[in-house]
Write an enzyme that holds these catalytic residues in place. Structure first.
Site, PDB file in Angstrom:
ATOM      1  N   GLY A 109       0.787  -1.228   0.000  1.00 38.47           N
ATOM      2  CA  GLY A 109       0.000   0.000   0.000  1.00 38.47           C
ATOM      3  C   GLY A 109       0.816   1.273   0.000  1.00 38.47           C
ATOM      4  N   HIS A 110       2.133   1.144  -0.028  1.00 45.95           N
ATOM      5  CA  HIS A 110       2.980   2.331   0.077  1.00 45.95           C
ATOM      6  C   HIS A 110       3.674   2.633  -1.256  1.00 45.95           C
ATOM      7  CE1 HIS A 110       3.399   1.552   4.699  1.00 45.95           C
ATOM      8  NE2 HIS A 110       2.179   1.888   4.332  1.00 45.95           N
ATOM      9  N   TYR A 111       2.940   3.270  -2.163  1.00 48.18           N
ATOM     10  CA  TYR A 111       3.500   3.604  -3.467  1.00 48.18           C
ATOM     11  C   TYR A 111       3.380   5.096  -3.672  1.00 48.18           C
ATOM     12  CZ  TYR A 111       3.004  -1.228  -3.158  1.00 48.18           C
ATOM     13  OH  TYR A 111       3.092  -2.481  -2.656  1.00 48.18           O
TER      14      TYR A 111
END
Lengths: 274, 579
Positions: B502-504
Site C-alpha cells: 500500500g505504500h506507493y
C-alpha cells in the site's frame, strides 16, 4: 480418557471405511461422505452436539463441483497437504473440501473483484511469473501479516473455479500416466509424488501453469483448516484447538503483557457476535 | 450528458487521511467543501464485531475492487506491461476513509536528511556518491518547516509513543504514552541495547489510552485484539479518518461527502485554472460536473497521477529525453524492502495471537544518514523493527525454510512454531531513478474505456545493497535475541509486480524547481494555481520509514496553502528559476 475416546474413534473410523469399501489405498479418499463420516463417529457425544452436527451436515453438499469424482480428488489432495496424524485432524475431518467447494461457488471462485479484461498473454513472460517465487513465500511488507503462501502474478483467463476443475482432472491424468490409477486410488506416497510434480512446476496445464493450481490448492487448504468455522471448514474449531488459537475476542491486553503463554479454549465469530 | 452542479469553494477527490485532513480544515474555516469518494459509504459500525481473518486478510474486504480498474506493471520500457489483476497482488484502500482505515498505525516522522537529501548527500560525501541515473532531489521544504505540521497531525491522531533517542528535534512529546511492551518487543529492545543500539517503542496510532483530540473527537484505548492491520478497528481505538477528520468535517453544514462518486477528469482547458471535476455516480451511471474554485486531488498515488494524465494537465515525464514531470520518480516499498531475518525459538512461546498494528520496537541507528555511508555502496537507510501485529490462525503457518511446505512434517512444524517465531526487518529507503515512472497504458482500459495507469519499475544495485545491509543487521539482532533457527530473507532479483504494502508514491513530486517538480511545498501545482495534489504522490523518493504521518502532515500544510490561495490567489511559492 480423551486418548481412549480417540482410539475408539479411530477404530470405528477404520471399520466404517472398511465396511463401506470407500477407500482403496492409504488414505481416506475424501468421499462424498466426508462430512457424514465425521458426524457418524461423533454421535456418542451429547445431544446438543449431535444437533449441531446434524445442522452442519445439512450444509455439506457440493454446490460448485458437479462431478463427484472431482470432489473426491480434491478431498484426497487436501488430505495430503494436511494429513490426519498424531498432531490432530486432517483436511477432510476439518471440512476443508466443503470449504473450498463453497468458496469456489462464490465471488472468490468467479474472480468477481479481479481485473479479468482481455487481452491475456500466454507467452514466456507470463509462464515465468507463475514459476517465479517458488522458494520464498510472501515477502516485503506482508511477510508479517499474511499467510505464508506464494503470490505469483495472475495472468490467466481462467477464474479460480476453472483452475480447480482443470487442475483436479489434470491430477487424475498425471496419476494415470505415472501409476496407471486414479488419484483417489493411489497409495499416499504415490499421491504425494503427483502433488510434488505440480509443486515443482513440472506439470503443464492449458492457460495456466500447474504450479499456480498447486499454490491455490495449498493456500485454500490452509484457509479451510484455520478460518472461522462459519465458512464451513475448521469444523468445530478443531483446527484452532490444534493450533491453540483462541479466536476473535474483546481484548488480549492481559495476554500481550504476560511472559507466559496463555492457552484458552477457542471462541468463534458466532460467539463473538452474540 | 453530464449534469452541471452548483459551484463550491473546494472539491476534494478522496477521503483518506489526505482528503480527510483537507476536508476537516476547510470545513472548519467555513468553506463550502464537497468530498468525492469512489468507494462505499462506511462508518465505524461497518467494522464493529466483524473480526474475521478470511474476510479481511485473505479476501481483502477493504481493498479496491479491481474488476473496474487497476494498474499495469512492467520492469523496463521495452516490455509489454501486464495488468495487476488480483487483490493478492494489489493493496489499495477504498470506501470512506480510504487506506487510512486499514492501516497498521506505525508512526515515524521523516528526517531532516530526507527532506534535503540531494544537498545533504552532496555536502557530506560529494557529488560522486549519487550514482548516474538516480533522480533524487530536495523536497522544497525542510524538517524544521514541517515540524509544526507533524505536531498537528500527531495531536489529531492521538499518537502514542516515546521520542526516538536518535530522532530530530520535536516541539512537543507525543500526546499519549507508548503502547505496552510485550515480551517479543522487550526481547528485541534488550538485544539491540546489548549491541549498543538505541531501541525504542514504535509510535502508534493504536491509541494507548482514551483521548480527545483538538477537534473534540474521542479515541478509545487499544485492546491489543490483533484485528488491526487490514481491518477497521472494532473499538474506535485506532486513529483513522472515520474516527477523526471525517466526523470533524461532518459537524459543519458546509461540508458534503458523496460516495460512489468515481472521478474521471479534472475539468481543465488550458491556462492556469482548473474548473472542477467530472465524476460518475456508480450507482446510477449519471455523470456530474462539479465546478469549484479549488480542486484538490487527495487520492491514492495511482489515482492522482492517472487523473492528471487523463486530464492532460502538466508536462508528462518522458524517460527517453528525461524531461517533463508528471509520472516521474515512481517509488515505494516493494518486496525488496522489509527484508530481514526470521527467528524460530524452540523454548520460547509468545502470545502472538494478541497484538496491535503498531505494537513494536524499533531503532534509528541505521536510518537515513544517521550512520556514515563513506564505506557502503548505497545511500540512505531505514528503521529496524520488530512488530507484533497479532496473528490469525491462517497466518500462523510459518515454518523454517528447510521444512517442507505441506504434508505431516509441515503440519507438525507449523503447529509447533505458530507462537515461536519472530521477525526483524529493515524498512529500507527506496531512491528514485530515471527509469522508474508512470504513464498511461496503451492497451488496457477501465470500465469507461479510459486507459489504465502503467508503472515501469525495476531494482538497482542501490536497492540490493541496502537490502543486504539490512538483512545482516537484522540477523545480528535475531542472533542476540537467542533464536534457535534463523532464516535470512533472500534478496529478490527483480521487482515481482506485487503491490502488497500500500505504500506507493511519486509522480506528482514536490520540489523547489518547476522544471523538476510538479507541485510546490504547499502541494499546489506549478502549472495550475487552483489545483492541489496531496498525498504520497508528492514524495520525490521513499524515505526509510512508513509514510502515513508525512502524508497527513503535508495535508495540513496544503490546507493552510488552500486557505491562503482562496484569500489571495496566485502561486504561493516562487519557483527556484524565477527567484
Amino acid at each position: 480418557m480423551a486418548d481412549e475416546n480417540k482410539e475408539k474413534t479411530d477404530e470405528s473410523r477404520r471399520r466404517f471405511i472398511k465396511n463401506t469399501g470407500m477407500v482403496a489405498g492409504g488414505v481416506v479418499g475424501g468421499s462424498l461422505f466426508g462430512g457424514l463420516l465425521t458426524s457418524q463417529f461423533q454421535d456418542d457425544s451429547d445431544t446438543q452436539t449431535k444437533n449441531k452436527e446434524t445442522t452442519q451436515s445439512l450444509q455439506e453438499a457440493r454446490t460448485f463441483f458437479s462431478r463427484k469424482e472431482d470432489f473426491e480428488t480434491l478431498a484426497a489432495a487436501t488430505e495430503r497437504i494436511l494429513p490426519k496424524d498424531d498432531e490432530g485432524p486432517g483436511a477432510i475431518e476439518l471440512g476443508v473440501p466443503f470449504f473450498i467447494d463453497k468458496q469456489l461457488s462464490g465471488s472468490w471462485g468467479t474472480n468477481a473483484k479481479a481485473y479479468m479484461k482481455d487481452p491475456f498473454y500466454q507467452n514466456r513472460q507470463t509462464q515465468e511469473y507463475q514459476h517465479k517465487d517458488t522458494q520464498q513465500n510472501k515477502s516485503g511488507p506482508n511477510t508479517s501479516t499474511q499467510a505464508p503462501s506464494r503470490t505469483p502474478r495472475y495472468q490467466t483467463r481462467l477464474n479460480r473455479g476453472d483452475i480447480y476443475i482443470q487442475g483436479l482432472r489434470r491430477m487424475n491424468e498425471v496419476s494415470q500416466k505415472k501409476f496407471d490409477n486414479k488419484f483417489t486410488d493411489l497409495e499416499a506416497d504415490q499421491q504425494d509424488e503427483v502433488l510434488q510434480a505440480f509443486d515443482n512446476g513440472e506439470i503443464n496445464m492449458k492457460g495456466v501453469a500447474g504450479i499456480t493450481f498447486f499454490n491455490l490448492l495449498r493456500q485454500m487448504t490452509l484457509e479451510g483448516a484455520f478460518s472461522d468455522p462459519v465458512y464451513g471448514g475448521n469444523r468445530n474449531m478443531m483446527g484452532w484447538k490444534m493450533k491453540e488459537y483462541p479466536g476473535p475476542r474483546m481484548s488480549y491486553t492481559k495476554q500481550v503483557t504476560s511472559d507466559e503463554f496463555v492457552k484458552m479454549e477457542p471462541k468463534s465469530l458466532r460467539d463473538y457476535q452474540s | 450528458m453530464a449534469k452541471k452542479l452548483d459551484k463550491v469553494d473546494v472539491v476534494v477527490v478522496g477521503t483518506g487521511w489526505a482528503g480527510g485532513v483537507i476536508s476537516a480544515e476547510l470545513a472548519k474555516a467555513g468553506k463550502k467543501v464537497v468530498a468525492l469518494e469512489r468507494g462505499d459509504k462506511k462508518n465505524i459500525e461497518d467494522y464493529t464485531g466483524v473480526k474475521d481473518e478470511l474476510r479481511f486478510m485473505n479476501r481483502y474486504q477493504m481493498m479496491q475492487d479491481l474488476s473496474h480498474e487497476t494498474i499495469t506493471s512492467r520492469n523496463t520500457m521495452d516490455e509489454q506491461a501486464l495488468p495487476v489483476r488480483t487483490r493478492d497482488e494489489m493493496m489499495a484502500g477504498t470506501d470512506t476513509g480510504g487506506g487510512g482505515v486499514h492501516w497498521a498505525g506505525a508512526v515515524y516522522r521523516y528526517t531532516p536528511y530526507d527532506f534535503e537529501i540531494y544537498s545533504k548527500t552532496v555536502d557530506r560525501y560529494g557529488k560522486d556518491k549519487i550514482p548516474a541515473g538516480m533522480t533524487i532531489q530536495d523536497w522544497g521544504i525542510t524538517y524544521d518547516e514541517m515540524e509544526k505540521y507533524y505536531d498537528r497531525f500527531e495531536k489529531t491522531a492521538g499518537i502514542s509513543g516515546e521520542a526516538d533517542p536518535l530522532g530530530p528535534e520535536r516541539s512537543n512529546d507525543y500526546p499519549n504514552p507508548p503502547l505496552k511492551e510485550s515480551r517479543p518487543v522487550r526481547l528485541f529492545k534488550d538485544a539491540a541495547k546489548e549491541l549498543g543500539y538505541h531501541p525504542y517503542q514504535v509510535a502508534s496510532a493504536n491509541v494507548s489510552q482514551q483521548y480527545e483530540n483538538p477537534d473534540g473527537e474521542t479515541l478509545n484505548a487499544c485492546m491489543y485484539c490483533a484485528f488491526c492491520h487490514y481491518y477497521g478497528c472494532d473499538f474506535g481505538a485506532k486513529s483513522d479518518p472515520l474516527m477523526t477528520v471525517i466526523p470533524t468535517a461532518q459537524k459543519h453544514d458546509n461540508f458534503e461527502l458523496r460516495t460512489q462518486a468515481y472521478v474521471r477528469r479534472v475539468l481543465y482547458d488550458g491556462g492556469n485554472k482548473a474548473k472542477g471535476v467530472m465524476y460518475v455516480d456508480t450507482e446510477t451511471g449519471q455523470e456530474f460536473e462539479q465546478p469549484a474554485d479549488v480542486v484538490v486531488l487527495a487520492a491514492f498515488t495511482f489515482t492522482n497521477n492517472r487523473l492528471l494524465m487523463l486530464s492532460e494537465i502538466g508536462k508528462p515525464y518522458n524517460p527517453e529525453s528525461r524531461t517533463g514531470v508528471i509520472g516521474k520518480n515512481f517509488n515505494g516499498q516493494m518486496n525488496i524492502t522489509f527484508l530481514g531475518a526470521r527467528g524460530f525459538f524452540k523454548d520460547k512461546k509468545f502470545n502472538l495471537y494478541g497484538g496491535a498494528g503498531a505494537l513494536g520496537g524499533t531503532m534509528s541507528d541505521f536510518a537515513a544518514d544517521n550512520f556514515d555511508h563513506s564505506d557502503v555502496d548505497f545511500i540512505n537507510g531505514g528503521a529496524i523493527e520488530l512488530r507484533q501485529y497479532g496473528e490469525g490462525a491462517i497466518t500462523s503457518n510459518r515454518v523454517p525454510k528447510d521444512s517442507p511446505n505441506w504434508g505431516s512434517e509441515f503440519k507438525k512444524n507449523a503447529n509447533f512454531y505458530a507462537y515461536r517465531n519472530l521477525t526483524t526487518w529493515y524498512t529500507s529507503a527506496i531512491m528514485s531513478w530515471w527509469h522508474n515512472y508512470m504513464d498511461l497504458d496503451p492497451t488496457y482500459k477501465d470500465d469507461f474505456g479510459d486507459p489504465l495507469l502503467r508503472v515501469t519499475n525495476k531494482y538497482t544495485d542501490q536497492d540490493r545493497n541496502i537490502a543486504k545491509f539490512g538483512i545482516d543487521k537484522c540477523t545480528e539482532i535475531m542472533e542476540k535475541m537467542g533464536a534457535d533457527i534463523i532464516d535470512k530473507d533472500e534478496i529478490p532479483e527483480e521487482f515481482d509486480h506485487i503491490y502488497q504494502g500500500g505504500h506507493y508514491a511519486g509522480g506528482v513530486i514536490m520540489g523547489d524547481d518547476p522544471e523538476t517538480s510538479a507541485v510546490n511545498n504547499y502541494l499546489q501545482m506549478w502549472d495550475v494555481d487552483n489545483l492541489f495534489v496531496v498525498g504520497g504522490s508528492a514524495f520525490p523518493h521513499f524515505p526509510g520509514h512508513h509514510p502515513t504521518v508525512t502524508i497527513g502532515s503535508l495535508a495540513y500544510r496544503a490546507a493552510e496553502g488552500i486557505e491562503k490561495y482562496l484569500k489571495n490567489g496566485g502561486q504561493l511559492v516562487k519557483g527556484k528559476q524565477e527567484a
